[in-house]
Design an enzyme around this catalytic site. Structure first.
Site, PDB file in Angstrom:
ATOM      1  N   CYS A 172       0.842  -1.249  -0.068  1.00 34.14           N
ATOM      2  CA  CYS A 172       0.015   0.084   0.025  1.00 34.14           C
ATOM      3  C   CYS A 172       0.904   1.253   0.097  1.00 34.14           C
ATOM      4  O   CYS A 172       0.219   2.475  -0.036  1.00 34.14           O
ATOM      5  CB  CYS A 172      -0.923  -0.125   1.139  1.00 34.14           C
ATOM      6  N   HIS A 303      -1.973   8.268   5.821  1.00 36.68           N
ATOM      7  CA  HIS A 303      -2.214   6.898   5.088  1.00 36.68           C
ATOM      8  C   HIS A 303      -3.720   6.815   5.797  1.00 36.68           C
ATOM      9  O   HIS A 303      -4.494   6.483   4.824  1.00 36.68           O
ATOM     10  CB  HIS A 303      -1.329   6.016   5.926  1.00 36.68           C
ATOM     11  N   HIS A 340      -9.821   2.223   0.730  1.00 35.98           N
ATOM     12  CA  HIS A 340      -8.248   1.618   0.553  1.00 35.98           C
ATOM     13  C   HIS A 340      -8.020   1.370  -0.893  1.00 35.98           C
ATOM     14  O   HIS A 340      -8.404  -0.053  -1.143  1.00 35.98           O
ATOM     15  CB  HIS A 340      -7.714   0.909   1.844  1.00 35.98           C
TER      16      HIS A 340
END
Length: 412
Positions: A172, A303, A340
């Site tokens: 990620c 994030h 996400h």
């Protein structure tokens, strides 16, 4: 690790074009509107069969037609993530006012980050193999699985030959990693431009993994909120065109932002849990590479996944770098809108930062009711605000302790 070369010797790098495929808008203008409006991309997942899951909300891209973007690569040969990458790259060139012919005599880099690559095709192949035997496997789908297809697909569709091509698989944080590689190539003169970003498609495997970890919010993604319960998985792609500042000025290009610096590290502390000291170190590395202090930063694009542990750990690291509550700049999570998007996440975040700098706004953290005291940040709840942004940090934390922080600034 920080960027290469001494600050005095290296070329300055700017963002002159952006391309986006996302659940809240496709293209720079639509994406910027979605961010300003605080639009949510959440909807019931249709990309795969969700039978058996108690809840299955995600941020799926709808209305995307690959035929509009793929010119040389047949659509049947490109998996969904590759289609996102190619479309985003073409949009970035269009946005920058450069035709693909304008790149032919220049050395370039194409780097795309991803978490899953062609895993959506891979899981369908596995299902057909299990249920119907090897004869039922689709050879075309098998060829779409390798993650390397994302970057090679971009180069092939744009007809680029004098390019270094790489697919980055640092989960990620992969989008920021890919952008950092492009920055280094331009700084050192190894490349005259870079097309960098990330792309991923929704797949059952990834959704199931987060679901079994208890990390999927059944209702909405609400980073930093006291009642947050996890992520929504999403999909999309984002590519930035990077050029040397001198070249951009010479052709009269629109400059969204300058890439001031970046930092990378990998602590390998835990398979899934972030390590606060390592995250703080990565932010410090990025600020050092940019030649700025924490007080120079006007916004942090966190994030910010919306999981209990991630948000607290990241906010703790932010406080350790930036100081007491009053010294921490606004800290937002665009994942509240986009979900996400795995390997595309930090690239989509980087584009949001560039659009915010250029357009003078801070995107909100939506779905917010009450900030968790353990986070203690101004997450710009629910409504975008106008702001003159000089410096923005874009955080990315990944499984395995892979961290990457990008620092963008208003071009001087």
């Amino acid at each position: 690790m920080t960027g290469s070369g001494s600050r005095a010797q290296r070329r300055r790098v700017v963002v002159t074009g952006v391309g986006v495929v996302s659940s809240i808008g496709t293209g720079a203008d639509a994406y910027a509107r979605g961010l300003r409006e605080g639009r949510s991309g959440a909807r019931p997942i249709e990309a795969f069969d969700t039978t058996g899951f108690a809840h299955a909300t995600g941020c799926e891209v709808v209305g995307f037609d690959p035929e509009l973007w793929l010119r040389r690569v047949p659509v049947a040969e490109a998996g969904r993530a590759t289609q996102f990458a190619i479309a985003s790259a073409r949009m970035a060139l269009d946005d920058a006012g450069i035709g693909e012919d304008g790149l032919r005599d220049r050395r370039g880099l194409v780097s795309v980050g991803t978490t899953d690559g062609g895993s959506d095709d891979g899981e369908r192949l596995a299902a057909s193999f299990v249920h119907d035997g090897p004869a039922a496997a689709d050879p075309a789908a098998a060829r779409r699985v390798p993650a390397s297809r994302l970057a090679t697909g971009v180069a092939r569709d744009l007809g680029l030959a004098d390019v270094e091509v790489s697919t980055i698989a640092t989960a990620c944080a992969a989008g920021n990693y890919a952008i950092g590689g492009g920055v280094d190539a331009i700084r050192t003169g190894e490349a005259d431009y870079a097309l960098c970003g990330g792309a991923d498609a929704l797949c059952r495997m990834t959704f199931t993994g987060f679901y079994r970890l208890g990390a999927v919010d059944p209702d909405r993604c609400r980073p930093f909120d006291v009642d947050r319960h996890g992520i929504h998985t999403g999909e999309g792609g984002a590519v930035l065109l990077l050029e040397p500042l001198d070249d951009a000025l010479a052709r009269g290009a629109r400059i969204y932002a300058e890439v001031l610096g970046y930092g990378l590290n990998c602590d390998a502390h835990h398979q899934v849990a972030p390590h606060g000291e390592s995250v703080a170190r990565c932010m410090a590395l990025a600020l050092d590479d940019a030649g700025i202090s924490p007080g120079d930063v006007d916004l942090i694009s966190a994030h910010g996944t919306g999981t209990k542990a991630n948000d607290v750990t990241e906010c703790g690291a932010i406080h350790s770098v930036f100081g007491a509550d009053g010294d921490v700049p606004p800290t937002v999570s665009v994942k509240s809108m986009l979900g996400h998007t795995m390997g595309a996440a930090s690239a989509l975040g980087a584009v949001a930062c560039a659009l915010g700098i250029d357009g003078g706004f801070i995107p909100p953290t939506i779905n917010h009711t009450e900030t968790d005291p353990e986070c203690a940040v101004d997450c710009v709840p629910n409504t975008a605000v106008d702001a003159e942004l000089g410096v923005v940090a874009n955080n990315a934390l990944a499984f395995g302790g892979n961290n990457a922080v990008l620092v963008l600034g208003r071009p001087a």
